[in-house]
Structure formats: structure tokens, C-alpha cells
Write a protein that holds these residues in place. Sequence first.
Motif, PDB file in Angstrom:
ATOM      1  N   ASP A  60       0.863  -1.187   0.000  1.00 60.65           N
ATOM      2  CA  ASP A  60       0.000   0.000   0.000  1.00 60.65           C
ATOM      3  C   ASP A  60       0.896   1.233   0.000  1.00 60.65           C
ATOM      4  N   ARG A  65      -6.423   3.769   5.565  1.00 58.55           N
ATOM      5  CA  ARG A  65      -7.541   3.254   6.358  1.00 58.55           C
ATOM      6  C   ARG A  65      -8.859   3.612   5.681  1.00 58.55           C
ATOM      7  N   TYR A 210     -10.339  -2.444   6.014  1.00 62.60           N
ATOM      8  CA  TYR A 210      -9.259  -2.445   5.040  1.00 62.60           C
ATOM      9  C   TYR A 210      -9.497  -3.571   4.036  1.00 62.60           C
ATOM     10  N   TRP A 337      -1.867  -4.905   8.480  1.00 62.09           N
ATOM     11  CA  TRP A 337      -3.024  -4.301   7.809  1.00 62.09           C
ATOM     12  C   TRP A 337      -3.964  -5.401   7.333  1.00 62.09           C
ATOM     13  N   SER A 338      -3.397  -6.397   6.691  1.00 58.11           N
ATOM     14  CA  SER A 338      -4.165  -7.557   6.258  1.00 58.11           C
ATOM     15  C   SER A 338      -3.205  -8.719   6.066  1.00 58.11           C
TER      16      SER A 338
END
Length: 541
Positions: A60, A65, A210, A337-338
Motif C-alpha cells: 500500500d 484506512r 481495510y 493491515w491484512s
Amino acid sequence: MLNSFFNLDHRNVVVIGGGPAGLTAAHELVVQGVSTTVLEKAPIVGGLSRTESYRGFHFDMGGHRFFTKSQAVEAFWQKILVDDFVERDRMSRIYYRQRFFDYPLKPLNTLLSLGLWESLLITISCLRWKAFPHPVEETFEHWVTNRFGKRLFETFFKTYTEKVWGIPCTELRAEWAAQRIQGLSLKTAVLNMFRRPDKNIKTLIELFHYPRLGPGMMWRAVAARIRDRDGKVRMESDVVRIERTGNRIDRVIITEHGRELPVEGTDFISSMPLTELVRKLDPPAPDHVILAAGELKYRDFLTVCLIVNHPDLFDDNWIYIHDPQVKVGRIQNYGNWSPDMVPNPDQSSLGLEYFCNQGDEIWNMSDQELVELGKREVDRLGLANCADIVDGCVFRVEKSYPVYDAAYREHLTILREYVEGLENLQTIGRNGLHRYNNQDHTMLTGMLAVRNLLQGENHDLWAVNTEQEYHEEIRAGEAEEDRTAEVKVLSGLHIAVGPERSIGVEIESEISVGETCRPTSAHDDTVHVQLVEEVTLPAQA
């Protein structure tokens, strides 16, 4: 107003830029049956919110967000990705003086990290500047000092801000602070060290959504929907000239696969940098406008992405690096984040963000030099062992941040007055307006531009994102007005006509007369649709 609806077949809209603002505008146009072409000069969509990939890892560009106070934007997001969002707890810290501070600031952590004496001095400084503030807030330093005191400004704001912007805080305008450091949120976070917080404050910063594969996942899906509705999304199509007759744009000339090609349009919506747009007009803009365009500045950044043979480096989503001894400004931990951003569960991926200007020392370093710099700095900060870093790559992001320097208002006013005189052009997005907007605000400018174009409304796109308590917090118990409008649904065109005004909606499921549903397209987030009569339009001649 209604005439604009019934002449949709005669419109051919060209959208310059395939980022959040441009793609949102294009999506809203094709939903209403308008012929639309998106021109994006990069090989992938998403603009500043794109997701880059390397060997199965996803990166990213900046950390985006997904939170918003706009029901229209929230509905848009949920409609596009549905089940492809993950919900994440936010964790972020500040690295300062070889210590980590929780951010937002927490009383005990901050007190222990600063020490009792330093905390007392910060409190005294805050009280002094509250009692005797700068009479006029012209600069970032004035704005922050008046609210938090000089000592806290120098502790938590000065170094990082100057690292990001590359100019002294005495040159950065107060408007940026008022827009980005919303007084309610940061003030509450800081003063919570010394008093109980306002119980009416509900923060949005503790939890966020996200996309599984980063924000680019959203914009790839939007581009696919545009194409599914016969819209065009042309990649690697760089606008090199904007041809006009008087105050009306006729066409744009693009380079695509080594050839110059014209793209005709009746209306144009642009998210390209305002300075570039003005310079590409043919015939040229007046000299004073071109001079003003040359004075507006941007800040660029690049991300050094590192792949580390260690699954659990640290728990933060990101860390702000205030230490002037290293050049990195912020570090993202993408797996936090993921998990789907990292293909191998035994590894981690980091994004080290370096704020710079095109042509400066950092920007001109080779990718290999930057990877080596990143390895050294992350090791020095104690966040990863240099020996565990097995690979890396670099992504450069041009014109990431419009700079609010001492002279920007004067120059921006000249550009705004000129482009507003181009009758079939609207500028949108962060760079199209030279305004440091978040992703959701850029989307709103795209939505409102479409309303202006098709519904004859008169939204001031330059005024989007003036709400002072927007970015991080809302007050608990705020009720959103929810109205039901009696409308007619015009079959085939997905248009609802209200008793006093027109709104564009899309009804994907059948409803019976008298039933109510919420529009699935995000043109009006406060109106429900109630089908009172179904009307089929006659075929257009």
C-alpha cells in the motif's frame, strides 16, 4: 434540471485520472447511462491509493484506512467489495529519542517514556501558551503551539513535520494543521494525559476497515464495474495536450503505446495535478496563470519495500519515525493491515516511506542503494535484523502531497479563478484541487462533480473537507437525518425523480409500488427511495 437527465445520450464525458476521485466520478456517470472514458497514465489504477505488487507481496502506497463520516462513501465501499474487507484494530506508535510512544498518546505510557519532569514542563508550556497565544495563526508552528504549547510542539511535531514536508514549520501554513490535525481529536489525545476524556467522544481511530489486498483492490473492482457498463478505462494514456476553443475544451490529446491520439468529449472532469492541467492547455493560458502554476509545489515520496524472514516483527500497523538521525519518516507493517498482503506466513513485509522531492538526493538514489539504506535504518531502529532481510524493491510516488507554503494561497486563487472559467471542465481530487484531502473526500468531490454536471446542482468542490472535527473522531449519539422521498423510478435509466429535486439512484432489485429501499448508488446518502409509480421513458429519437 430534468432536461440534463433526458439528454444523457448526447453527453460524452472524459475523466482524466484513474484514482479514487476519477474512478468514483466515472462509476457514477456510467450508472446513469452516460458515455464515459477514463484516461490513466499509469499501468494500474488507484492513483495515490494504488496497491503495488512484487513476488506475491502487496504494498500500500501510504497506508489507507477505510473510515468515513459520509454514508455515501461508506455505501459505495460496501457495495463494491462487500465481503472483501477485514476489520483491524489500530496500533501505531511514535519513535522519538530511542523510545516508543503510543499514538494516540496514552497517559501512563507517555508519562513513563517522557519522565515526570519533562511531562511537567510540557504542561507548564501548554498553560503558558493558552494564556498568551500567538495573536495571529499564520503558520503550522503558531497553530500547534497555541493549542499544545511550544515544548510539546518541539517534542512531537517539529521534527516529523519538517521531515515530511521538507520546509521549516515556520513556512508551512496553518491551514494544513487546521485541516489535518483536527483540534478535537489530537487535543483530546494529548490532554487525556492530564484529565479524563470527554465521554461524548467516539473515536474512529481505534478500529478501521481495510480491503484484503490493499486499497488497489477497491479501485480495480470499480474499474471493472465501469467497463461492465460499457465505460472505457484506458491505461498508460498520458494527456499531453488539452485543446480548447475560447473557454470550452474540445478534446484532449493523449500518448498511448507511442502514438498521439485525440479523445473527444462534451464534458471533462480532471484529477490530474492542477499545475499540469494549466500547462497543457492549447492555446496556452495567460502568462500570469502559467507563472502561478509554476509556483505551486508538491512533495513526493518513495516506499522501500523489504521482505523479512520473520513472521512477527512488531504489532503496529505503522510507526512514525521522529528521529532526525535516520531519513525514513514512517514504516508500514503490511501483514498487520491484512494477512493476505503477505503470501508467506513465515515472513513479513515492511514499507519504509521516504519523503523527498523529485531530483533530490534520495529520489535520485538507485533502487539497490535505497534498499540498502532501508535495511541499515530498520536495523538501527531495532525493528528488524538486517541479516533477516532477504529481498526488497522500490516504488516512487510523484506529487503525493500539495504543499501549503507561505505563498500557495495567492497562486492557487489565480489558478482556481482561471479553471473555473472553463465552462465544461471540473477539477476534482487531491491534486485537481491542490488540497490535502483523504481518500473519502476525494471520492466526494467526484460524486458532487457528477451531480453538478447531470443534475444542475452547484456544489463547491473546493469546499469539500472543511469540517473541523472530521478526520479522526465523531461525537457519540450524532443522529444522521434519514428521510424518505416519494419518487418515480424511470425504467432502464435508473433515475428517481423527487417532488422537489432529482436524484440519481440505481435499483438493482425489483420493488413493488409502495415499497421502500435505499438507493444502491451513492448519489444521495439521506434519501430512501419509495416507488409510487413506475414510468417507462419513450425511446430517444
